[in-house]
Design a protein around this motif. Structure first.
Motif, short mmCIF file in Angstrom:
data_model
loop_
_atom_site.label_atom_id
_atom_site.label_comp_id
_atom_site.label_asym_id
_atom_site.label_seq_id
_atom_site.Cartn_x
_atom_site.Cartn_y
_atom_site.Cartn_z
N GLN A 147 -7.80 28.42 -46.65
CA GLN A 147 -7.37 27.44 -46.04
C GLN A 147 -6.02 26.53 -46.72
OE1 GLN A 147 -10.52 24.50 -45.10
NE2 GLN A 147 -10.03 24.54 -42.99
N ASN A 148 -6.34 26.81 -48.07
CA ASN A 148 -5.24 26.44 -48.87
C ASN A 148 -4.18 27.28 -48.86
OD1 ASN A 148 -6.59 24.16 -50.26
ND2 ASN A 148 -7.26 25.16 -51.94
N VAL A 149 -4.48 28.57 -48.95
CA VAL A 149 -3.18 29.57 -49.09
C VAL A 149 -2.25 29.27 -47.53
CG1 VAL A 149 -2.81 31.88 -48.27
CG2 VAL A 149 -4.31 31.37 -50.22
N LYS A 200 -2.35 26.06 -45.89
CA LYS A 200 -1.77 25.09 -46.18
C LYS A 200 -0.73 24.87 -46.77
CE LYS A 200 -4.74 21.58 -47.94
NZ LYS A 200 -5.75 20.78 -48.16
N TYR A 201 -0.54 25.48 -48.15
CA TYR A 201 0.68 25.48 -49.01
C TYR A 201 1.48 26.77 -48.71
CZ TYR A 201 -2.41 21.95 -50.83
OH TYR A 201 -3.15 20.93 -50.93
N THR A 202 1.52 27.40 -47.49
CA THR A 202 2.48 28.10 -47.31
C THR A 202 3.24 27.72 -46.07
OG1 THR A 202 1.25 29.87 -48.26
CG2 THR A 202 2.94 30.78 -46.83
N SER A 250 -7.80 17.10 -58.82
CA SER A 250 -6.34 17.51 -59.38
C SER A 250 -5.64 18.06 -58.22
CB SER A 250 -6.61 18.16 -60.46
OG SER A 250 -6.68 19.65 -59.99
N ARG A 251 -4.25 17.77 -57.96
CA ARG A 251 -3.46 18.26 -56.99
C ARG A 251 -2.19 18.38 -58.04
NH1 ARG A 251 -2.51 15.85 -51.74
NH2 ARG A 251 -2.58 18.00 -50.94
N ALA A 252 -1.41 19.33 -57.69
CA ALA A 252 -0.12 19.41 -58.42
C ALA A 252 0.78 18.48 -58.21
CB ALA A 252 0.50 20.89 -57.75
N GLY A 279 -4.74 16.29 -48.63
CA GLY A 279 -5.95 17.12 -49.48
C GLY A 279 -6.42 16.09 -50.41
N THR A 280 -7.46 16.58 -50.95
CA THR A 280 -8.40 15.67 -51.65
C THR A 280 -8.42 16.08 -53.34
OG1 THR A 280 -10.47 17.03 -51.43
CG2 THR A 280 -10.08 15.16 -50.11
N GLY A 281 -7.84 17.19 -53.45
CA GLY A 281 -7.86 17.71 -54.89
C GLY A 281 -9.41 18.22 -55.14
N GLY A 339 -11.31 20.65 -52.96
CA GLY A 339 -11.45 22.00 -52.61
C GLY A 339 -11.76 23.00 -53.33
N LEU A 340 -10.98 23.22 -54.39
CA LEU A 340 -10.86 24.06 -55.49
C LEU A 340 -12.27 23.80 -56.52
CD1 LEU A 340 -7.58 25.60 -55.98
CD2 LEU A 340 -9.36 26.50 -54.85
N THR A 341 -12.28 22.63 -56.69
CA THR A 341 -13.39 22.17 -57.71
C THR A 341 -14.63 22.76 -56.89
OG1 THR A 341 -12.18 20.40 -57.97
CG2 THR A 341 -14.56 20.19 -58.93
P1 ADP Z 1 -6.32 19.68 -52.01
O1 ADP Z 1 -7.37 19.25 -51.18
O2 ADP Z 1 -5.51 19.06 -52.50
O3 ADP Z 1 -6.03 21.27 -51.48
P2 ADP Z 1 -7.57 21.80 -53.82
O4 ADP Z 1 -8.67 21.70 -54.70
O5 ADP Z 1 -7.94 22.74 -52.62
O6 ADP Z 1 -7.35 20.44 -53.40
O7 ADP Z 1 -6.29 22.28 -54.36
C1 ADP Z 1 -5.83 21.54 -55.61
C2 ADP Z 1 -4.38 21.96 -55.67
O8 ADP Z 1 -3.95 22.97 -56.10
C3 ADP Z 1 -3.57 21.46 -54.31
O9 ADP Z 1 -3.31 20.11 -54.36
C4 ADP Z 1 -2.35 22.07 -54.37
O10 ADP Z 1 -1.46 21.19 -55.26
C5 ADP Z 1 -2.97 23.48 -55.45
N1 ADP Z 1 -2.78 24.62 -54.41
C6 ADP Z 1 -3.97 25.24 -54.00
N2 ADP Z 1 -4.07 26.27 -53.47
C7 ADP Z 1 -2.65 26.34 -53.42
C8 ADP Z 1 -1.82 27.43 -52.90
N3 ADP Z 1 -2.26 28.75 -52.35
N4 ADP Z 1 -0.37 27.25 -53.25
C9 ADP Z 1 0.08 26.39 -53.84
N5 ADP Z 1 -0.49 25.37 -54.33
C10 ADP Z 1 -1.88 25.53 -54.24
#
Ligand code: ADP
Length: 614
Positions: A499-501, A503-505, A552-554, A564-566, A568-570
């Motif tokens: 989903q992130n992939v 979302k951030y593409t 955390s989010r970039a 986003g919540t920061g 998902g990856l946690t």
């Molecule tokens: P969020 O809900 O913000 O997506 P995540 O924990 O899933 O939270 O991701 C944390 C942060 O990592 C994102 O806010 C984003 O800044 C960065 N990120 C995650 N996946 C990608 C990706 N495929 N490409 C670029 N940045 C990403």
């Protein structure tokens, strides 16, 4: 007075012995009854030193010289435990030069206690002092050095066997009633016993004979010292005496000699960085100045080269010794090996440092987590408010169009979308808090990896399609698909990353999702690798270190536009940890990102087989 009366009077002196000897021949010319009582051999005309032979070594006549009289003290004589023996010049029968010898039991004279106390205080302040004497002894090896040899009237040799000389000293200098106490506390055996019990100092007041034959109450102090090197120094005379030198000095100094030369030799063995301080503190000039200024001791810790050619830490101390009997400035220099102490100190320091670093890191982490949390709260309120506002706004609109089914359907659809988004958000928050509080366990049940991958793709597919992205799924057909594990949690991991992939593409971007089994997996279990990559916005290196931290989010204008919540990856990271797996991220800002997940899973058939065979 009649001559007979005089004789009767002298004979009636019960304690006082009186006799007269001729000056030249020492023939006995007269003796009273007390003399006769004590020594039956006495007789007129006999020679004194033949009758009183045992007392001749301390005869008052030995020291009378040209004086009118002389006085000595005798111990354990037949006249009493301690006796004053006096010789006075006289003329016998008006013409024969003679001596009157009197032997009187000794009466102690005590100094005024005030004066004594003053001396005591002074001495207890000094290091080891025995009235005018300061003796340093090695009890174990039974030898000593008398470091105040300036006043040698006690006739204690400068050095010798401690036990023997010590006992001799007691017999010579102490009141016989105190011999017992001295031997109990200050004999070699006595001190070895007391120090052996852990005491470090022994102090007793004993009666000590003075030069004039009287007794003074004196405080005797024995202090235990543990130094590898002891030097008694007379700064005024520029002389020293080494007492102990069981040390690692590469350049051995003579046992005694010139103090300035000793310091010159000493400084050449000190590590360069300490040489200036060494001279500043221990040169004769500096010590004299410091002591004159009222300082009682000078000390420093330094590194000094040893026999082994290595530098060793030592602590050196010069302690002033006070003496009311000489104006010379005396001190004792003591040096002790502190390598071990230093090592322990450094170790402690290092540990403290590490603990502090750890605390600081924890604090920083807590602070940044806190910051992230409040950041998250503001973002959350925004994230929640947006769909919430949408829901309420649309609900209000719907009120106005109750009878328009087409609009109503549209509104309900929008409410559903916002509601679902809201629910997702809330679920993620709940997930993290559940994982963080450790209230969840992984299941172990059979599932098929290929269907897991298909499910994952179909869940994320709508978003991918909406952005018109190009998804490639590569599934290695040789994979062993039947495994044991927590399928639902595993799916959550893959969905979050996929989903992130997406979302951030950007729209039309490329996504690749591949699964393979690594060759070294073995029969019982397989090591599986899932790679999910994109050519999206990518991340800066500094953010990658924090990517798995909660909330955390970039920090990126492009990211902030994407909801986003920061969290998902946690969730992903925590679940993979629980599974005993690993996740790696590579990314290039503006180019894309690559997530590699590696997990070991039990093969389902293998589990069944081994169960069947067993
Ligand atoms: P969020 O809900 O913000 O997506 P995540 O924990 O899933 O939270 O991701 C944390 C942060 O990592 C994102 O806010 C984003 O800044 C960065 N990120 C995650 N996946 C990608 C990706 N495929 N490409 C670029 N940045 C990403």
């Amino acid at each position: 007075m009649k001559k007979e009366n005089l004789a009767i009077m002298l004979d009636s002196l019960e304690e006082i012995a009186v006799y007269v000897i001729e000056q030249d021949t020492h023939r006995i010319l007269y003796y009273n009854k007390r003399v006769q009582d004590v020594n039956g051999n006495v007789g007129l005309g006999k020679i004194c030193h033949e009758v009183f032979r045992e007392n001749c070594s301390e005869c008052p006549l030995l020291t009378i010289g040209d004086r009118r009289s002389s006085h000595v003290i005798h111990y354990r004589t037949s006249f009493g435990e301690v006796a004053d023996v006096m010789a006075n010049r006289t003329l016998w029968d008006g013409e024969i030069p003679a001596y009157v010898i009197t032997v009187i039991p000794h009466k102690l004279e005590f100094e005024e206690s005030q004066g004594l106390e003053q001396i005591d205080r002074m001495y207890t302040k000094s290091l080891v002092t025995v009235f005018n004497e300061c003796i340093i002894a090695n009890l174990t090896q039974d030898y000593y050095v008398n470091c105040q040899k300036d006043r040698m009237w006690t006739q204690i040799p400068v050095r010798g066997r401690f036990a023997k000389e010590n006992e001799h000293y007691a017999r010579m200098m102490l009141h016989p009633d105190d011999w017992e106490a001295f031997s109990q506390f200050f004999s070699r055996d006595g001190m070895l016993r007391i120090f052996g019990e852990g005491k470090t100092q022994i102090s007793k007041r004993l009666r000590r004979r003075m030069e004039d034959g009287t007794y003074h109450m004196v405080e005797f102090t024995a202090a235990r010292i543990a130094y590898q090197m002891l030097i008694a120094v007379n700064l005024t005379n520029n002389s020293y005496h080494m007492i102990e030198h069981d040390r690692f000095h590469a350049k051995r100094a003579p046992e005694s000699g010139n103090f300035d030369e000793l310091i010159a030799l000493g400084v050449s063995t000190v590590a360069p960085e300490f040489q200036e301080e060494f001279i500043r503190k221990f040169s004769r000039k500096s010590l004299l100045e410091k002591f004159a200024g009222g300082e009682k001791q000078v000390s420093m810790e330094m590194r000094q080269i040893g026999n082994d050619g290595e530098y060793h830490w030592n602590a050196t101390q010069a302690v002033r010794i006070e003496s009311p009997y000489t104006d010379d400035v005396l001190e004792i220099t003591m040096t002790k090996d502190i390598d071990e102490e230093r090592f322990r100190q450094e170790e402690n320091f290092r540990k403290e440092r590490a603990a502090k670093d750890l605390l600081e890191a924890a604090l920083q982490k807590a602070e940044s987590a806190n910051l992230a949390k409040s950041d998250f709260m503001s973002r959350m309120s925004h994230d929640i408010r947006t769909p919430m506002n949408a829901i309420l706004g649309i609900a209000a609109l719907a009120q106005a169009h109750l009878y328009d089914p087409k609009r109503m359907r549209e509104y309900l659809k929008k409410i559903e979308v916002s509601g679902t988004h809201l629910l997702g958000l809330i679920n993620e928050v709940l997930d993290v808090s559940k994982i963080e509080s450790g209230k969840f366990e992984l299941e172990e049940a059979p599932f098929e990896l290929n269907s897991l991958i298909q499910d994952t793709v179909s869940i994320v597919q709508p978003e991918i399609r909406e952005k018109n992205q190009n998804l490639v799924v590569e599934l290695d057909e040789k994979i062993h698909f039947s495994v044991l594990g927590d399928e639902q949690r595993f799916r959550q991991v893959l969905v979050n990353v996929l989903q992130n992939v997406s979302k951030y593409t950007g729209c039309g971007g490329r996504i690749r999702f591949s699964a393979s089994e690594k060759a070294d997996g073995g029969d019982q279990s397989g090591v599986y690798q899932f790679v999910i990559e994109d050519n999206g916005i990518g991340m800066k290196q500094e953010y990658l270190e924090h990517i798995f931290e909660p909330f955390s989010r970039a920090a990126d204008s492009r990211t902030s536009k994407i909801s986003g919540t920061g969290l998902g990856l946690t969730v992903v990271w925590t679940l993979i940890q629980q599974m005993g797996g690993r996740i790696q991220v590579e990314s290039e800002y503006g180019k894309g990102s690559r997530f590699v997940i590696t997990v070991s899973l039990l093969k389902d058939d293998a589990a069944k087989c081994s169960g069947g065979k067993g």
